[in-house]
Motif scaffolding. Structure first.
Motif, PDB file in Angstrom:
ATOM      1  N   LYS A   1       0.712  -1.268   0.100  1.00 42.97           N
ATOM      2  CA  LYS A   1      -0.081  -0.054   0.019  1.00 42.97           C
ATOM      3  C   LYS A   1       0.903   1.355   0.102  1.00 42.97           C
ATOM      4  O   LYS A   1       1.957   1.378   0.552  1.00 42.97           O
ATOM      5  N   SER A   2       0.529   2.171  -0.718  1.00 48.65           N
ATOM      6  CA  SER A   2       1.011   3.669  -0.646  1.00 48.65           C
ATOM      7  C   SER A   2       0.242   4.274   0.358  1.00 48.65           C
ATOM      8  O   SER A   2      -1.155   4.332   0.400  1.00 48.65           O
ATOM      9  N   VAL A   3       0.909   5.053   1.554  1.00 55.19           N
ATOM     10  CA  VAL A   3       0.218   5.950   2.330  1.00 55.19           C
ATOM     11  C   VAL A   3       1.061   7.166   2.264  1.00 55.19           C
ATOM     12  O   VAL A   3       2.133   7.356   2.119  1.00 55.19           O
ATOM     13  N   SER A   4       0.088   8.224   2.419  1.00 56.94           N
ATOM     14  CA  SER A   4       0.454   9.435   2.490  1.00 56.94           C
ATOM     15  C   SER A   4      -0.122  10.057   3.705  1.00 56.94           C
ATOM     16  O   SER A   4      -0.993   9.843   4.174  1.00 56.94           O
ATOM     17  N   TYR A   5       0.904  10.898   4.166  1.00 54.28           N
ATOM     18  CA  TYR A   5       0.760  11.593   5.706  1.00 54.28           C
ATOM     19  C   TYR A   5       1.587  12.720   5.800  1.00 54.28           C
ATOM     20  O   TYR A   5       2.825  12.668   5.527  1.00 54.28           O
ATOM     21  N   ALA A   6       1.209  13.979   6.095  1.00 59.29           N
ATOM     22  CA  ALA A   6       1.888  15.197   6.160  1.00 59.29           C
ATOM     23  C   ALA A   6       2.822  15.507   5.006  1.00 59.29           C
ATOM     24  O   ALA A   6       4.082  15.948   5.128  1.00 59.29           O
ATOM     25  N   GLY A   7       2.164  15.257   3.873  1.00 55.47           N
ATOM     26  CA  GLY A   7       3.161  15.777   2.661  1.00 55.47           C
ATOM     27  C   GLY A   7       4.196  14.559   2.233  1.00 55.47           C
ATOM     28  O   GLY A   7       4.821  14.728   1.365  1.00 55.47           O
ATOM     29  N   LEU A   8       4.305  13.381   2.942  1.00 58.26           N
ATOM     30  CA  LEU A   8       5.054  12.230   2.553  1.00 58.26           C
ATOM     31  C   LEU A   8       4.317  11.232   2.068  1.00 58.26           C
ATOM     32  O   LEU A   8       3.155  10.931   2.730  1.00 58.26           O
ATOM     33  N   THR A   9       4.774  10.392   1.113  1.00 59.86           N
ATOM     34  CA  THR A   9       3.986   9.063   0.628  1.00 59.86           C
ATOM     35  C   THR A   9       5.183   8.054   0.627  1.00 59.86           C
ATOM     36  O   THR A   9       6.346   8.388   0.275  1.00 59.86           O
ATOM     37  N   PHE A  10       4.779   7.081   1.297  1.00 58.12           N
ATOM     38  CA  PHE A  10       5.699   5.823   1.411  1.00 58.12           C
ATOM     39  C   PHE A  10       4.883   4.546   1.029  1.00 58.12           C
ATOM     40  O   PHE A  10       3.624   4.495   1.292  1.00 58.12           O
ATOM     41  N   SER A  11       5.474   3.672   0.636  1.00 57.88           N
ATOM     42  CA  SER A  11       4.989   2.239   0.571  1.00 57.88           C
ATOM     43  C   SER A  11       5.288   1.071   1.724  1.00 57.88           C
ATOM     44  O   SER A  11       6.490   1.237   2.160  1.00 57.88           O
ATOM     45  N   THR A  12       4.380   0.481   2.147  1.00 59.38           N
ATOM     46  CA  THR A  12       4.816  -0.440   3.297  1.00 59.38           C
ATOM     47  C   THR A  12       3.592  -1.551   2.835  1.00 59.38           C
ATOM     48  O   THR A  12       2.760  -1.407   2.008  1.00 59.38           O
ATOM     49  N   ALA A  13       3.951  -2.653   3.921  1.00 67.05           N
ATOM     50  CA  ALA A  13       2.978  -4.024   3.526  1.00 67.05           C
ATOM     51  C   ALA A  13       1.575  -3.514   4.046  1.00 67.05           C
ATOM     52  O   ALA A  13       1.322  -2.729   4.860  1.00 67.05           O
TER      53      ALA A  13
ATOM     54  N   GLN B   1      -3.998  12.513   9.563  1.00 69.96           N
ATOM     55  CA  GLN B   1      -4.591  12.559   8.746  1.00 69.96           C
ATOM     56  C   GLN B   1      -3.975  11.655   7.262  1.00 69.96           C
ATOM     57  O   GLN B   1      -3.346  11.925   6.830  1.00 69.96           O
ATOM     58  N   PHE B   2      -4.456  10.338   7.491  1.00 63.22           N
ATOM     59  CA  PHE B   2      -3.892   9.214   6.379  1.00 63.22           C
ATOM     60  C   PHE B   2      -4.619   9.286   5.235  1.00 63.22           C
ATOM     61  O   PHE B   2      -5.863   9.082   5.289  1.00 63.22           O
ATOM     62  N   ILE B   3      -3.940   9.010   4.160  1.00 63.12           N
ATOM     63  CA  ILE B   3      -4.592   8.074   2.916  1.00 63.12           C
ATOM     64  C   ILE B   3      -3.800   7.169   2.666  1.00 63.12           C
ATOM     65  O   ILE B   3      -2.520   6.819   2.378  1.00 63.12           O
ATOM     66  N   SER B   4      -4.723   5.846   2.345  1.00 65.33           N
ATOM     67  CA  SER B   4      -3.865   4.610   1.950  1.00 65.33           C
ATOM     68  C   SER B   4      -4.549   4.023   0.786  1.00 65.33           C
ATOM     69  O   SER B   4      -5.648   4.150   0.566  1.00 65.33           O
ATOM     70  N   ARG B   5      -3.568   3.480  -0.082  1.00 60.17           N
ATOM     71  CA  ARG B   5      -4.307   2.765  -1.202  1.00 60.17           C
ATOM     72  C   ARG B   5      -3.587   1.732  -1.686  1.00 60.17           C
ATOM     73  O   ARG B   5      -2.265   1.629  -1.644  1.00 60.17           O
ATOM     74  N   PRO B   6      -4.082   0.687  -2.328  1.00 64.83           N
ATOM     75  CA  PRO B   6      -3.374  -0.341  -2.955  1.00 64.83           C
ATOM     76  C   PRO B   6      -2.412  -0.128  -3.912  1.00 64.83           C
ATOM     77  O   PRO B   6      -2.807   0.752  -4.846  1.00 64.83           O
TER      78      PRO B   6
END
Length: 111
Positions: free
Chosen positions: A2-14, A60-65
């Motif tokens: 999943k791609s997770v966005s938080y506070a202007g940062l986007t990262f990928s994790t399990a 405030q998170f945004i997560s997407r596969p």
């Protein structure tokens, strides 16, 4: 993954890590608490690294596969720890009652 966005940062994790992270943020927000958490991520070049986040009521998170050619960073102990923390935040809490508040209760009357 999943791609997770938080506070202007986007990262990928399990998937499991992303899901537990968002659930923990929601539980902390409901309890008006904040904590830091370190999670393993994959950077843009496919390298394993980590991010440290402060999560709490204003998170405030945004997560997407996403599709990824890289292996998901696994950390079962981290996911288990976040799930335990979520459960502990959901437990009812005892509260102190002053004698003034206690005196309002009629302990002799049937319920």
């Amino acid at each position: 993954m999943k791609s997770v966005s938080y506070a202007g940062l986007t990262f990928s994790t399990a998937d499991a890590i992303a899901d537990a992270l968002l659930q923990l943020a929601a539980a902390l927000g409901q309890n008006e608490r904040a904590e830091t958490v370190d999670i393993p991520v994959i950077d843009e070049d496919g390298r394993a690294t980590s991010v440290q986040l402060v999560i709490g009521p204003a998170s405030q998170f945004i997560s997407r596969p996403i599709e990824s050619a890289y292996a998901e960073p696994q950390d079962d102990a981290l996911v288990d720890g976040m799930r335990r923390r979520i459960r502990s935040l959901d437990l009812p809490r005892a509260a102190a009652v002053s004698h003034v508040e206690f005196d309002r209760f009629d302990l002799d009357s049937p319920v």
